[in-house]
Design an enzyme around this catalytic site. Structure first.
Site, PDB file in Angstrom:
ATOM      1  N   HIS A 233       0.816  -1.215   0.000  1.00 13.48           N
ATOM      2  CA  HIS A 233       0.000   0.000   0.000  1.00 13.48           C
ATOM      3  C   HIS A 233       0.852   1.268   0.000  1.00 13.48           C
ATOM      4  CE1 HIS A 233       0.525  -0.561   4.458  1.00 13.48           C
ATOM      5  NE2 HIS A 233       0.613   0.752   4.424  1.00 13.48           N
ATOM      6  N   ASP A 261      -0.494  -7.445   0.559  1.00 16.06           N
ATOM      7  CA  ASP A 261       0.092  -6.155   0.939  1.00 16.06           C
ATOM      8  C   ASP A 261       1.608  -6.282   0.917  1.00 16.06           C
ATOM      9  OD1 ASP A 261       0.443  -3.568   1.677  1.00 16.06           O
ATOM     10  OD2 ASP A 261      -0.321  -3.774   3.715  1.00 16.06           O
ATOM     11  N   GLY A 341       3.517   5.381   9.506  1.00 17.13           N
ATOM     12  CA  GLY A 341       4.893   5.528   9.064  1.00 17.13           C
ATOM     13  C   GLY A 341       5.699   4.256   9.236  1.00 17.13           C
ATOM     14  N   SER A 343       4.636   1.316   8.293  1.00 18.00           N
ATOM     15  CA  SER A 343       4.273   0.376   7.233  1.00 18.00           C
ATOM     16  C   SER A 343       5.498  -0.068   6.444  1.00 18.00           C
ATOM     17  CB  SER A 343       3.278   1.022   6.272  1.00 18.00           C
ATOM     18  OG  SER A 343       1.972   0.944   6.754  1.00 18.00           O
ATOM     19  N   SER A 358       2.122  -4.484   7.776  1.00 18.66           N
ATOM     20  CA  SER A 358       0.986  -4.126   6.926  1.00 18.66           C
ATOM     21  C   SER A 358       0.120  -3.069   7.591  1.00 18.66           C
ATOM     22  CB  SER A 358       0.150  -5.370   6.614  1.00 18.66           C
ATOM     23  OG  SER A 358      -1.028  -5.028   5.918  1.00 18.66           O
TER      24      SER A 358
END
Length: 391
Positions: A233, A261, A341, A343, A358
């Site tokens: 993402h 993801d 942040g 991720s 994720s």
């Protein structure tokens, strides 16, 4: 915190100018000499992992080392136990209290199978439903369209059921109730109420040690040969990636979200990769030596550009998470916290890479839960090779 220079304790020969996300890629100003290192082969993990374990689990140094050693043994035993159990296999998990892998089998499992599991070092439990039966029920749920009040579902080996999570404030929602009525017809399903819905953990542009794609900030996961892996993402194929100082790193070569993801970014312009997960000055940096899958119940630590180092426990494998953007499948659920942040950042157990961050709910002040995309699925999808340290 922006670091002007970062020294890796276990890779003393590599000096890094500037900071990166959960960085696995480093600028050309790093030295290219062969790294000097101390012998850590006899220890279950680096000092950094042990420090984080002691802090987040309240363990003594000896208890932290013992748990990681036990988890390493359980991780190695898990695939063997699955083969031994065969069609009678009903799930497995690491029991932190006993320090052993527990394997559930159905009541019709032959006595010889139980003896073989016991001889291999597993604790054996009897369960009503096989893992194949529970996986079949979960697969049927995966084909349904879930309302936003359903946050996800997964197989719980201990409960021997498929657990469906609903957001507390949406318990009375008509769409949620209709969905639950449908899934209860599918088989052994139980419902659990959770505090909040999971969300992805990308963030707008702020200062720190991230990587950027447009106005999105995320964290680097693990080095692979030719680049690094991260969350899907965070960017689409072809999107350019820059470091904390705005310098060009590379380009998204592959990305999938939702449904999956995961993504990978090629590295160029003088950047290269090393098999290290950053400790952010809180703990020493961690070498990556492989990607053996930690069973449910194992400890796991996470590194990200916002909240840095935090540890938790693996709560579930192969969970479907129902984000607002759509369902994502085959995620691993943990009790480690994360924040926007983080991720794409690293999840690691001992020196074994587990996956990339994720999403989650909550934060690192009040607590919460986080999901990661398993690293081996990402590697297999794109034909990548994890960069590991073999010294």
């Amino acid at each position: 915190m922006r670091r002007r220079r970062l020294a890796h304790a276990a890779l003393a020969g590599l000096l890094v100018v500037g900071g990166l996300g959960a960085a696995a890629a480093f600028p050309a100003s790093a030295t290219g000499s062969a790294p000097a290192h101390r012998d850590v082969s006899a220890r279950p993990a680096s000092d950094g992992i042990l420090t984080a374990m002691r802090h987040d689990f309240g363990l003594t140094p000896e208890q932290a080392e013992a748990r990681l050693a036990d988890e390493k043994t359980a991780t190695a035993l898990d695939p063997k136990a699955r083969r031994i159990a065969g069609a009678a296999y009903a799930g497995s998990w690491f029991d932190a209290r006993s320090g052993r892998l527990t394997v559930a089998v159905t009541a019709d499992a032959p006595a010889a199978t139980r003896r073989a599991l016991d001889a291999a070092g597993a604790d054996v439990r009897t369960a009503r439903h096989s893992a194949r039966r529970l996986d079949s029920v979960k697969s049927r749920l995966d084909r349904l369209s879930a309302p936003s009040g359903i946050s996800g579902w997964h197989v719980d080996a201990k409960a021997n059921k498929v657990v469906v999570d609903i957001v507390r404030e949406d318990r009375s929602d008509n769409d949620v109730q209709r969905f639950l009525a449908k899934v209860r017809e599918s088989g052994p399903v139980t419902v659990k109420t959770v505090a909040d819905a999971p969300r992805t953990l990308a963030a707008g542009t702020v200062g720190g040690d991230p990587y950027y794609t447009g106005n999105v900030r995320c964290s680097i996961g693990f080095s692979v040969y030719g680049g690094f892996v991260t969350a899907g993402h965070c960017g689409q194929p072809g999107a350019g990636v820059s470091g904390w100082d705005g310098s060009y790193i590379g380009t998204f070569q592959g990305s999938s979200f939702p449904d999956n993801d995961y993504a990978w970014v090629s590295v160029g312009s003088g950047w290269w990769t090393v098999p290290v997960v950053l400790g952010w000055g809180t703990v020493s940096d961690q070498l990556v030596r492989g990607s053996a899958v930690a069973p449910v119940g194992s400890s796991v630590c996470r590194s990200g550009s916002t909240s840095h180092w935090h540890c938790g426990t693996v709560l579930a494998l192969n969970e479907t998470v129902n984000y607002s953007q759509g369902a994502v499948h085959q995620l691993t659920r943990t009790s480690a916290c994360a924040e926007p942040g983080d991720s794409g950042g690293s999840f690691i157990t001992g020196d074994q890479a587990q996956g990339t961050t994720s999403g989650g709910w909550g934060n690192c002040s009040s607590g919460g839960e986080t999901w990661f995309q398993p690293i081996n699925e990402i590697l297999g999808r794109y034909g990548l090779t994890l960069h590991t340290y073999t010294g």
